[in-house]
Design a protein around this motif. Structure first.
Motif, PDB file in Angstrom:
ATOM      1  N   TYR A  47      -2.281  14.645   0.938  1.00  0.00           N
ATOM      2  CA  TYR A  47      -3.353  15.176   1.462  1.00  0.00           C
ATOM      3  C   TYR A  47      -3.178  16.003   2.862  1.00  0.00           C
ATOM      4  O   TYR A  47      -3.530  17.171   2.970  1.00  0.00           O
ATOM      5  N   LEU A  48      -2.415  14.885   3.705  1.00  0.00           N
ATOM      6  CA  LEU A  48      -2.458  15.657   5.231  1.00  0.00           C
ATOM      7  C   LEU A  48      -1.334  17.026   5.212  1.00  0.00           C
ATOM      8  O   LEU A  48      -1.479  17.885   5.986  1.00  0.00           O
ATOM      9  N   VAL A  87       3.822  20.742  -1.283  1.00  0.00           N
ATOM     10  CA  VAL A  87       4.042  19.184  -1.584  1.00  0.00           C
ATOM     11  C   VAL A  87       4.431  19.011  -3.263  1.00  0.00           C
ATOM     12  O   VAL A  87       3.723  19.645  -3.967  1.00  0.00           O
ATOM     13  N   GLY A  88       5.088  17.917  -3.284  1.00  0.00           N
ATOM     14  CA  GLY A  88       5.325  17.691  -4.679  1.00  0.00           C
ATOM     15  C   GLY A  88       5.539  16.169  -4.691  1.00  0.00           C
ATOM     16  O   GLY A  88       5.766  15.456  -3.531  1.00  0.00           O
ATOM     17  N   ILE A  89       5.295  15.446  -5.771  1.00  0.00           N
ATOM     18  CA  ILE A  89       5.155  13.729  -5.700  1.00  0.00           C
ATOM     19  C   ILE A  89       5.756  13.604  -7.171  1.00  0.00           C
ATOM     20  O   ILE A  89       5.703  13.807  -8.056  1.00  0.00           O
ATOM     21  N   GLY A  92       0.813  -1.046  -0.016  1.00  0.00           N
ATOM     22  CA  GLY A  92      -0.023   0.128  -0.127  1.00  0.00           C
ATOM     23  C   GLY A  92       0.853   1.147  -0.258  1.00  0.00           C
ATOM     24  O   GLY A  92       0.292   2.297   0.455  1.00  0.00           O
ATOM     25  N   LYS A  93       1.982   1.253  -0.658  1.00  0.00           N
ATOM     26  CA  LYS A  93       2.989   2.386  -0.547  1.00  0.00           C
ATOM     27  C   LYS A  93       2.069   3.612  -1.443  1.00  0.00           C
ATOM     28  O   LYS A  93       2.280   4.724  -0.992  1.00  0.00           O
ATOM     29  N   THR A  94       1.452   3.438  -2.695  1.00  0.00           N
ATOM     30  CA  THR A  94       1.103   4.452  -3.316  1.00  0.00           C
ATOM     31  C   THR A  94       0.027   5.093  -2.856  1.00  0.00           C
ATOM     32  O   THR A  94      -0.194   6.202  -2.727  1.00  0.00           O
ATOM     33  N   THR A  95      -1.110   4.116  -2.128  1.00  0.00           N
ATOM     34  CA  THR A  95      -2.063   4.856  -1.338  1.00  0.00           C
ATOM     35  C   THR A  95      -1.716   5.707  -0.163  1.00  0.00           C
ATOM     36  O   THR A  95      -2.292   6.763   0.173  1.00  0.00           O
ATOM     37  N   THR A  96      -0.599   5.161   0.396  1.00  0.00           N
ATOM     38  CA  THR A  96      -0.232   5.778   1.568  1.00  0.00           C
ATOM     39  C   THR A  96       0.600   7.355   1.118  1.00  0.00           C
ATOM     40  O   THR A  96       0.539   8.431   1.821  1.00  0.00           O
ATOM     41  N   ILE A  97       1.110   7.250  -0.031  1.00  0.00           N
ATOM     42  CA  ILE A  97       1.938   8.585  -0.701  1.00  0.00           C
ATOM     43  C   ILE A  97       0.502   9.578  -0.673  1.00  0.00           C
ATOM     44  O   ILE A  97       0.664  10.504  -0.390  1.00  0.00           O
ATOM     45  N   ALA A  98      -0.315   9.142  -1.322  1.00  0.00           N
ATOM     46  CA  ALA A  98      -1.584   9.906  -1.631  1.00  0.00           C
ATOM     47  C   ALA A  98      -2.069  10.559  -0.186  1.00  0.00           C
ATOM     48  O   ALA A  98      -2.356  11.814  -0.200  1.00  0.00           O
ATOM     49  N   LYS A  99      -2.246   9.766   0.618  1.00  0.00           N
ATOM     50  CA  LYS A  99      -2.940  10.027   2.049  1.00  0.00           C
ATOM     51  C   LYS A  99      -2.003  11.164   2.808  1.00  0.00           C
ATOM     52  O   LYS A  99      -2.359  12.094   3.190  1.00  0.00           O
ATOM     53  N   ALA A 157      -3.032  13.731  -7.711  1.00  0.00           N
ATOM     54  CA  ALA A 157      -1.947  14.940  -7.653  1.00  0.00           C
ATOM     55  C   ALA A 157      -2.866  16.089  -8.117  1.00  0.00           C
ATOM     56  O   ALA A 157      -2.650  17.161  -7.805  1.00  0.00           O
ATOM     57  N   GLU A 158      -3.391  15.912  -9.331  1.00  0.00           N
ATOM     58  CA  GLU A 158      -4.095  16.659 -10.124  1.00  0.00           C
ATOM     59  C   GLU A 158      -5.441  17.233  -9.185  1.00  0.00           C
ATOM     60  O   GLU A 158      -5.458  18.749  -9.297  1.00  0.00           O
ATOM     61  N   ILE A 159      -5.982  16.446  -8.565  1.00  0.00           N
ATOM     62  CA  ILE A 159      -7.109  17.046  -7.594  1.00  0.00           C
ATOM     63  C   ILE A 159      -6.779  17.903  -6.793  1.00  0.00           C
ATOM     64  O   ILE A 159      -7.159  18.825  -6.382  1.00  0.00           O
ATOM     65  N   LEU A 160      -5.556  17.594  -5.999  1.00  0.00           N
ATOM     66  CA  LEU A 160      -4.936  18.513  -4.882  1.00  0.00           C
ATOM     67  C   LEU A 160      -4.242  19.640  -5.370  1.00  0.00           C
ATOM     68  O   LEU A 160      -3.692  20.624  -4.753  1.00  0.00           O
ATOM     69  N   GLU A 161      -4.155  19.734  -6.675  1.00  0.00           N
ATOM     70  CA  GLU A 161      -3.080  20.558  -7.631  1.00  0.00           C
ATOM     71  C   GLU A 161      -1.819  20.613  -6.796  1.00  0.00           C
ATOM     72  O   GLU A 161      -1.238  21.514  -6.476  1.00  0.00           O
ATOM     73  N   ILE A 162      -1.092  19.519  -7.026  1.00  0.00           N
ATOM     74  CA  ILE A 162       0.334  18.941  -6.574  1.00  0.00           C
ATOM     75  C   ILE A 162       0.985  18.686  -7.780  1.00  0.00           C
ATOM     76  O   ILE A 162       0.425  17.860  -8.642  1.00  0.00           O
TER      77      ILE A 162
END
Length: 374
Positions: free
Chosen positions: A195-196, A204-206, A185-192, A224-229
């Motif tokens: 957001y935090l 933040v950058g990814i 679950g690394k990708t899902t954790t990165i997204a979470k 990332a697009e939704i969060l504008e990152i």
């Protein structure tokens, strides 16, 4: 490390110069646009140049790297010893649980908590250590009892025995990379985490290094697009270096990596080549429902990355979270966070002692205010 500055037209030109001159011994530390006079002293028609700051590793740096490698080998040997002890203990026949004379020195409420820890799969010796650090000796009753209420006593003990990164959101490392076995679950954790950080007003950058898994890139890019990152996909150490420089203005850069089997040494070495281009804080991601022996094997193999801390995912998929306590205690790596489901951006908890106490003392799906633990 020796520092030099180059004036070039582009990052690519700087990389080519460094490869010819220093090979793999140089890394780009930073870059900036500077204006230069075209005609000497005349301030007419200035030209823009890219000034690149470069670090060149010298013999002293290699000595430090060698010492670091020796420490890692020592750490891995210690973990091997732990694994062998676990294998040995697991091969012993299971005996009926009885209250030993040693356990009778504890008060009744202490014994109940001790039994609870064992039921949650906390190792017996580690459970004893946690209990004893939470207790003081009651002279009148001639037993060991909690120094204060249960919650306060257990928190004091856990603070001595388990390390956490509680200030991670406020003071994060510049570059944070998640590594770990496939499917944890690394990708899902990165997204979470993204957001935090965004919620805490961090820039933040990814960057994703996962160009192998179908859909992983698109999933993270969409989030990332939704969060504008800003989001980048790096398919080589060179492009990774360039993307890090492009995100230099970010407070924190989150790096997603492809899942690697901890038995695949070749792939792990390949990933290691990415992490030589910059100062990167690596966190090992483990699923809480993995067998504890598998966790230790992953810790040993991923130890080549100088792991800074641990992330535990899928807590919703195990009723026996004691393995988390065992691994954190034995490795002495700090815990960064827990994830408790697939929902985005929810289902993530930055590690804190209150949560851990509830995790190991409360029944599954039971949620109480911390004050009710006394």
């Amino acid at each position: 490390m020796k520092i030099e500055k180059l004036e070039v037209q582009s990052i690519q030109e700087a990389i080519e110069i460094l490869e010819k001159k220093y090979g793999e011994n140089a890394v780009i530390l930073s870059s900036r646009i500077v204006k230069k006079k075209r005609f000497g002293f005349l301030p007419l028609f200035p030209v823009k140049r890219l000034e690149v700051t470069v670090g060149i590793q010298e013999e002293e740096d290699f000595k430090k790297e060698f010492e670091k490698e020796k420490e890692l080998i020592k750490e891995i040997e210690n973990l091997k010893k732990i694994v062998n002890e676990l294998v040995s203990s697991n091969s012993q026949p299971v005996k009926e649980a009885k209250t030993s004379e040693e356990e009778e020195k504890y008060s009744e409420r202490v014994r109940r908590v001790y039994e609870k820890l064992i039921l949650k799969n906390v190792n017996k010796d580690i459970a004893k250590k946690i209990i004893e650090d939470a207790c003081g000796y009651d002279i009148d009753r001639k037993v060991y009892d909690f120094k204060e209420d249960l919650y306060t006593s257990m928190r004091e003990s856990l603070e001595k025995n388990i390390k956490l990164e509680e200030d991670f959101l406020e003071n994060p490392p510049k570059v944070v990379a998640l590594v770990g076995p496939t499917g944890v679950g690394k990708t899902t954790t990165i997204a979470k985490l993204a957001y935090l950080f965004k919620k805490n007003r961090k820039k933040v950058g990814i960057i994703s290094l996962d160009s192998f898994r179908v859909g992983a890139f698109e999933q993270l890019k969409s989030f990332a697009e939704i969060l504008e990152i800003p989001f980048k996909l790096s398919d080589s150490p060179k492009s990774f270096n360039v993307h890090l420089l492009e995100m230099e203005d970010r407070d924190v850069i989150l790096v997603d990596t492809a899942g690697r089997s901890h038995y695949d040494v070749v792939r792990l070495k390949e990933l290691e080549s990415y992490f030589k281009v910059s100062d990167i804080s690596v966190y090992l991601t483990l699923a809480a429902n993995l067998a504890e022996l598998v966790m230790y094997e992953a810790v040993m193999q991923f130890g080549i990355f100088s792991v800074r801390g641990l992330i535990f995912t899928k807590l919703d998929e195990t009723p026996f979270p004691g393995s988390i306590i065992n691994v954190a205690y034995r490795t002495q790596y700090p815990i960064l966070c827990f994830t408790t489901g697939q929902s985005l951006p929810e289902d993530i908890v930055i590690a804190n002692y209150d949560y851990i106490i509830r995790l190991i003392l409360e029944d599954e799906n039971e949620v109480k205010p911390a004050a009710q633990l006394a």
